[in-house]
Structure formats: C-alpha cells, structure tokens
Design a protein around this motif. Structure first.
Motif: not given
Length: 359
Positions: A177-180, A211-218, A230-234
């Motif tokens: 968390x979080x998501x955005x 960047x992204x609305x949620x935490x994800x790895x592309x 390693x992407x995230x809203x924060x």
C-alpha cells in the motif's frame, strides 16, 4: 475447436487505437465475459467487493487513463463497444490489480540476462487455472508505433511480451500500500512500455506520466540489457544487472522501501534465492545459456513446491485464488536481429505442451 489446453488462441489486430479495440472486443467477446465472471468471484473472495462496486472504483481509473493516455483509452473504449459491454467493465479488467489493493496472489518469477551478443528475458506466469482458457497470443500492428506481440488476458491491453523494436516486458505482482487512482494502472503502464522504441524511452515515458497507481515490478529489456523497475505511487527504484549481467525477481521488492509491504507470499524470497543460485550454477558450469537451458535448469524447478519457480496449486488456498504456472516465455533480443520468443503453454518441463514460437 479452441479452447485447447495445449494450443493457445492467436489473434492479429491492426489499425487506429479504436479499430484495434473494436476488433479485440469482437473477436474475444466470449472470453472477456468469462474474465468478468472470474474476477467478479475473485473480488468477492479477496476484497468483499461486488461487480457494481468494482465498476464504481474503476471509474476513478477511467478518468486517469483518458487524461494520461488518450490513445490507450480509445482502444479500451473500442474493446467495450466491440464486446457490447460498458467501458467500466473493460477498465476494471485493466486495473484489477489496483482495485484489489494487491490482494490477488498471482506469483510469477522473472529473469533478464545480458550477454555479449544477446539479451534473454524470461518469465513463468502464475495465476488461477480458470484464466488459461481466456489467455491469447496477440499481435498488434499500430500506426506510428512498434508492432506488439504479447500474451495477455482477454480484454487487457498490455501484458507480457515484446515489440518490433526489441523492447520486452515481464511482470511481478507486489502486495503493498497505498494505491493512487490518479496514476497509471500497471497493465496500462505495460502497454506504454510496449509502445516504446527502447527500454530507456519507456522508462522516461513512465516517469513523465507520473509512474504507477500500485506497487509492481516490471522487468523491462531490450538488446542493451534488462532493467528492473520497482515502481510505486510513493517512489521508484531501478535495479541494475549483477556482475553476470543478470536480474532475477519474484514477488517482493528488493530495494524499494517507499511503500508499506507486509510479507505475503512466504515463498517469494526462497524463489528469488533459488533462481539466483540456479542461474549462477549455469555460469559456473560453463554451459551455453539458451532458451532451452533456462526452461530446463531454472523455470521447471519445483523446489519448495507449491510456491516453487514452477508453481503448483496449493490445495490449502481458496479455489478462486489458487495459482499455478500457466505458461513460460523466453524472449531473445539481439542487435540487427528480429526479436522472437518461445512459449511453453503450461508448466515447463512437465510435457504439457510443445514450444510455441512468437510471432
């Protein structure tokens, strides 16, 4: 007649974004409706959300997708029209990871490896077996953008695959968390990457879009090598290859500490260590690293099953969220060479299916 568990559906799409979407929706209308049924059941199981509530949440992401990526939004709208569904149904499929707040348990193990003359990008994709009949190998010819070849779920516009510019993507789900909803859903971000002519330009585009609305790895790669996103809203962290030119990743962040990430898949650190050990053993043995070697030596591995690299169903989990490896893909990129991929439609090493060439 399709569906056949060992022979995936293939479709070819072309034209403007709306034309691509319309044909996508028309050809896969039945599979898209099945996807909605499956995810409706999953949302109730994991998040206590019914589909009308899911659509309400999806509307926030609809606004964001239309604002940030209007071409992709036009394609999503075309899918809805072609399948004779509401656009929020298709948006919900494309932001299912964000709506569930990371409560889906899709696993996945990915690897990028740069050699002197080539880059290999590979992944086992793990998810519930009921999804498999709705997976499709999709080729898209676009105007003023690279052609795309990917394995995706019906109704979802960006997933795992590569383009004619030798840019490839793999995905590892992260629960944090979080998501955005004012930022991009990960499946839209994957399409942004596959629309790009290099990994560097894809990264720059994601940065420009916020960047992204949620935490994800592309895990993205081109002929220059892989980069772990390693992407995230924060905040984002980019992973570089190790001394052997390699990046391995599973379902937890390795360096990104910007988000709240409680432990969720206990086997994820074990899989990561196992992948690194098996890949290092290939180097130490002096074995030529081919796509077949990756499948045989790494991606067919069942150590620590059911949460193994080659994932097995866990009978202790609720049926709607039991994961297993549904396909293994190994992509190959090299300068002045046409990019290609080999896919095993099932668990690698199990004899489930022949090797399929993409495109």
């Amino acid at each position: 007649m399709w569906p056949n568990p060992t022979i995936p559906l293939r479709i070819k799409l072309s034209g403007t974004p709306r034309e691509i979407g319309l044909e996508h929706g028309r050809q896969l209308a039945c599979q898209i409706r099945k996807q909605i049924e499956i995810y409706n059941t999953m949302f109730k199981e994991t998040s206590k959300l019914d589909w009308p509530t899911v659509r309400d949440i999806a509307n926030e992401y609809r606004v964001t997708i239309e604002r940030l990526t209007p071409d992709i939004y036009a394609e999503i709208a075309g899918i809805a029209n072609g399948a004779e569904l509401d656009i929020l149904d298709i948006v919900a499929l494309n932001c299912r990871s964000e709506i569930a707040l990371g409560l889906f348990s899709d696993g996945c193990s990915s690897l990028g490896w740069k050699f002197k003359d080539r880059t290999l990008l590979a992944q086992n994709w793990d998810w519930t077996a009921s999804i498999k009949d709705n997976l499709v190998i999709m080729s898209i010819s676009q105007q003023d953008k690279p052609a795309i070849h990917m394995v995706t779920e019906a109704g979802i516009i960006g997933k795992i695959g590569f383009n004619s510019s030798s840019v490839g993507t793999c995905l590892n789900a992260i629960r944090a968390r979080p998501t955005d909803p004012k930022k991009l859903p990960v499946h839209v971000a994957l399409r942004v990457c596959l629309n790009s002519t290099s990994a560097a330009l894809a990264i720059a585009q994601l940065e420009a879009l916020g960047s992204l609305a949620s935490a994800q790895h592309i895990l993205i790669a081109d002929s220059e090598g892989p980069v772990g996103l390693e992407l995230s809203p924060m905040g984002d962290v980019y992973l570089k290859p190790n001394d052997h030119g390699m990046i391995c990743h599973t379902n937890h962040f390795i360096q990104n500490r910007f988000v709240d990430e409680p432990p969720w898949l206990s086997g994820s650190p074990i899989r990561l260590d196992r992948m690194r050990r098996l890949a290092s053993a290939l180097v130490a043995d002096g074995e030529t690293v081919t796509r077949e070697a990756l499948r045989k030596k790494i991606f067919s591995d069942t150590f620590n099953a059911p949460q193994s690299i080659c994932c097995q169903e866990d009978p202790l989990r609720p049926l709607p969220t039991r994961s297993s490896t549904l396909f293994c893909i190994v992509m190959r990129f090299a300068p002045s060479t046409r990019p290609t991929a080999q896919i095993v439609w099932g668990k690698p090493g199990s004899g489930e299916g022949d090797v399929i060439i993409m495109p």
